[in-house]
Design an enzyme around this catalytic site. Sequence first.
Site, PDB file in Angstrom:
ATOM      1  N   ASP A   6      -3.898  -7.562  -8.116  1.00  0.00           N
ATOM      2  CA  ASP A   6      -3.626  -7.947  -6.749  1.00  0.00           C
ATOM      3  C   ASP A   6      -4.056  -9.184  -6.597  1.00  0.00           C
ATOM      4  OD1 ASP A   6      -1.772  -5.589  -5.942  1.00  0.00           O
ATOM      5  OD2 ASP A   6      -3.757  -4.603  -6.076  1.00  0.00           O
ATOM      6  N   MET A  19      -4.738 -12.068  -3.745  1.00  0.00           N
ATOM      7  CA  MET A  19      -4.443 -12.223  -2.289  1.00  0.00           C
ATOM      8  C   MET A  19      -5.211 -13.683  -1.729  1.00  0.00           C
ATOM      9  SD  MET A  19      -5.344  -8.404  -1.175  1.00  0.00           S
ATOM     10  CE  MET A  19      -4.674  -7.171  -2.010  1.00  0.00           C
ATOM     11  N   ASP A  37       4.407   0.489  -4.406  1.00  0.00           N
ATOM     12  CA  ASP A  37       3.038  -0.005  -4.399  1.00  0.00           C
ATOM     13  C   ASP A  37       2.191   0.511  -3.093  1.00  0.00           C
ATOM     14  OD1 ASP A  37       0.415  -0.964  -4.775  1.00  0.00           O
ATOM     15  OD2 ASP A  37       1.200  -3.290  -4.868  1.00  0.00           O
ATOM     16  N   GLY A  38       1.327   1.416  -3.120  1.00  0.00           N
ATOM     17  CA  GLY A  38       0.312   1.703  -1.938  1.00  0.00           C
ATOM     18  C   GLY A  38       0.518   3.143  -1.481  1.00  0.00           C
ATOM     19  N   GLY A  39      -0.578   3.864  -1.532  1.00  0.00           N
ATOM     20  CA  GLY A  39      -0.340   5.194  -1.222  1.00  0.00           C
ATOM     21  C   GLY A  39      -0.260   6.149  -1.812  1.00  0.00           C
ATOM     22  N   HIS A  72      -2.079  -3.347 -13.221  1.00  0.00           N
ATOM     23  CA  HIS A  72      -1.685  -4.105 -11.776  1.00  0.00           C
ATOM     24  C   HIS A  72      -2.790  -4.829 -11.155  1.00  0.00           C
ATOM     25  CE1 HIS A  72       1.102  -4.409  -8.335  1.00  0.00           C
ATOM     26  NE2 HIS A  72      -0.197  -4.344  -7.541  1.00  0.00           N
ATOM     27  N   SER A  74      -4.173   0.062 -10.247  1.00  0.00           N
ATOM     28  CA  SER A  74      -4.301  -1.202  -9.505  1.00  0.00           C
ATOM     29  C   SER A  74      -5.999  -1.232  -9.641  1.00  0.00           C
ATOM     30  CB  SER A  74      -3.669  -1.014  -8.122  1.00  0.00           C
ATOM     31  OG  SER A  74      -4.513  -2.077  -7.606  1.00  0.00           O
ATOM     32  N   MET A  93       0.326 -11.979  -3.789  1.00  0.00           N
ATOM     33  CA  MET A  93       0.350 -11.841  -2.301  1.00  0.00           C
ATOM     34  C   MET A  93      -0.084 -13.276  -1.534  1.00  0.00           C
ATOM     35  SD  MET A  93      -0.938  -7.884  -2.078  1.00  0.00           S
ATOM     36  CE  MET A  93      -1.288  -7.976  -3.573  1.00  0.00           C
ATOM     37  N   GLY A 136      -2.441  -6.015   1.262  1.00  0.00           N
ATOM     38  CA  GLY A 136      -3.400  -6.588   1.675  1.00  0.00           C
ATOM     39  C   GLY A 136      -4.866  -5.595   1.298  1.00  0.00           C
ATOM     40  N   PHE A 137      -4.761  -4.167   1.451  1.00  0.00           N
ATOM     41  CA  PHE A 137      -5.807  -3.390   1.140  1.00  0.00           C
ATOM     42  C   PHE A 137      -5.402  -2.172   0.438  1.00  0.00           C
ATOM     43  CE2 PHE A 137      -6.729  -5.622   4.979  1.00  0.00           C
ATOM     44  CZ  PHE A 137      -7.778  -6.560   4.711  1.00  0.00           C
ATOM     45  N   GLY A 138      -6.422  -1.651  -0.328  1.00  0.00           N
ATOM     46  CA  GLY A 138      -6.212  -0.394  -0.983  1.00  0.00           C
ATOM     47  C   GLY A 138      -6.551   0.617  -0.201  1.00  0.00           C
ATOM     48  N   GLY A 139      -5.943   2.054  -0.471  1.00  0.00           N
ATOM     49  CA  GLY A 139      -6.765   3.229   0.167  1.00  0.00           C
ATOM     50  C   GLY A 139      -5.842   3.302   1.539  1.00  0.00           C
ATOM     51  N   GLY A 158      -4.022   2.850  -7.078  1.00  0.00           N
ATOM     52  CA  GLY A 158      -5.321   2.466  -6.945  1.00  0.00           C
ATOM     53  C   GLY A 158      -6.288   3.200  -6.655  1.00  0.00           C
ATOM     54  N   SER A 159      -6.496   3.591  -5.558  1.00  0.00           N
ATOM     55  CA  SER A 159      -7.680   4.493  -5.028  1.00  0.00           C
ATOM     56  C   SER A 159      -7.554   5.994  -5.577  1.00  0.00           C
ATOM     57  CB  SER A 159      -7.736   4.366  -3.550  1.00  0.00           C
ATOM     58  OG  SER A 159      -6.497   4.764  -2.983  1.00  0.00           O
ATOM     59  N   MET A 180       6.622  -2.375  -1.151  1.00  0.00           N
ATOM     60  CA  MET A 180       5.343  -2.006  -0.704  1.00  0.00           C
ATOM     61  C   MET A 180       5.629  -0.836   0.095  1.00  0.00           C
ATOM     62  SD  MET A 180       3.337  -4.041  -2.124  1.00  0.00           S
ATOM     63  CE  MET A 180       1.860  -3.249  -1.085  1.00  0.00           C
ATOM     64  N   HIS A 221       0.665  -9.154  -9.179  1.00  0.00           N
ATOM     65  CA  HIS A 221       1.258  -8.993  -8.029  1.00  0.00           C
ATOM     66  C   HIS A 221       0.690  -9.990  -6.866  1.00  0.00           C
ATOM     67  CE1 HIS A 221       1.792  -6.445  -4.041  1.00  0.00           C
ATOM     68  NE2 HIS A 221       2.499  -7.566  -4.040  1.00  0.00           N
TER      69      HIS A 221
HETATM   70  C1  DX5 Z   1      -2.217  -3.323  -1.656  1.00  0.00           C
HETATM   71  C2  DX5 Z   1      -2.117  -3.645  -3.032  1.00  0.00           C
HETATM   72  C3  DX5 Z   1      -2.167  -2.500  -4.050  1.00  0.00           C
HETATM   73  C4  DX5 Z   1      -3.132  -1.590  -3.713  1.00  0.00           C
HETATM   74  C5  DX5 Z   1      -2.769  -0.116  -3.824  1.00  0.00           C
HETATM   75  O1  DX5 Z   1      -1.787  -4.556  -0.949  1.00  0.00           O
HETATM   76  O2  DX5 Z   1      -1.020  -4.616  -3.298  1.00  0.00           O
HETATM   77  O3  DX5 Z   1      -1.754  -2.571  -5.179  1.00  0.00           O
HETATM   78  O4  DX5 Z   1      -4.202  -1.755  -4.690  1.00  0.00           O
HETATM   79  O5  DX5 Z   1      -3.937   0.732  -3.714  1.00  0.00           O
HETATM   80  P1  DX5 Z   1      -3.743   2.069  -3.151  1.00  0.00           P
HETATM   81  O6  DX5 Z   1      -3.049   2.908  -4.513  1.00  0.00           O
HETATM   82  O7  DX5 Z   1      -5.165   2.579  -2.907  1.00  0.00           O
HETATM   83  O8  DX5 Z   1      -2.788   2.365  -2.056  1.00  0.00           O
HETATM   84 ZN    ZN Z   2      -0.289  -4.610  -5.507  1.00  0.00          ZN
END
Ligand code: DX5
Ligand code: ZN
Length: 219
Positions: A37, A39, A175-177, A35, A10, A70, A144-147, A197-198, A139, A68
């Site tokens: 994002d 938003m 997707d996420g964490g 990927h 991501s 959002m 909304g946010f990575g990490g 992502g992170s 999800m 993706h």
């Molecule tokens: C969050 C995004 C994700 C995000 C995942 O809303 O849809 O794609 O980048 O990031 P990580 O892998 O750091 O949770």
């Molecule tokens: Zn995403």
Amino acid sequence: MRKPVQIAPSLLSADFGNLEAELAQLDPQLADYLHIDVMDGNFVPNLTIGPLVIDAIHQRSNIPLDVHLMIEKPERYLKDFKASGAQLLTVHQEACRHLQACLRDIRALGMKAGASLNPSTPVEMLSQVLPDLDLILLMTVNPGFGGQEFIPQMTDKIRACKKMIGSYPIELSVDGGIKRSNIREVYEAGADLCVSGSEIFSQPSYNEAIRQLKAACQS
Ligand code: DX5
Ligand code: ZN
């Protein structure tokens, strides 16, 4: 034999001041999708990029783009994302009043159609559009946010979603964490494609990070 896990880095966690160099570091043999994002500051509290930047990314990478959305009322922008190079376009069930029509239109434009669900939305919300879907994106954090941290009860949701998909040719994405420490659990629960992502962009070698995620799913 189960297909090996696919990984979609991501870009949200990449260095946006240096995108060209970031893209050049990703091996297309390892990254199954890129990927991206999108938003709108409305469906989610954050704002990111749109078709203009995605088009620039598309010019500089031959990894298939998994976009993706959002954003509220995504049906307004399907043609723009097609023109920017999206191969797979995912909209949120919660943001789209006429989901079946939207998925049909995404396919008619020549893209794969995906629908995403927030953590609190039951998988049954997609039970009437299974023939219209190429991908479901669960999800595993609030978007909304990575990490952010993976929400533990999402593992059971992945299992329930896999069961609902049954024999439909639908890929199940999460997707996420997603990290080395939990990817095996989500893969075993039924995830085919893991967005990360992170975990990838915080390591010195992105390709090595992808390799490690894939290796964690092998027995
Ligand atoms: C969050 C995004 C994700 C995000 C995942 O809303 O849809 O794609 O980048 O990031 P990580 O892998 O750091 O949770
Ligand atoms: Zn995403």
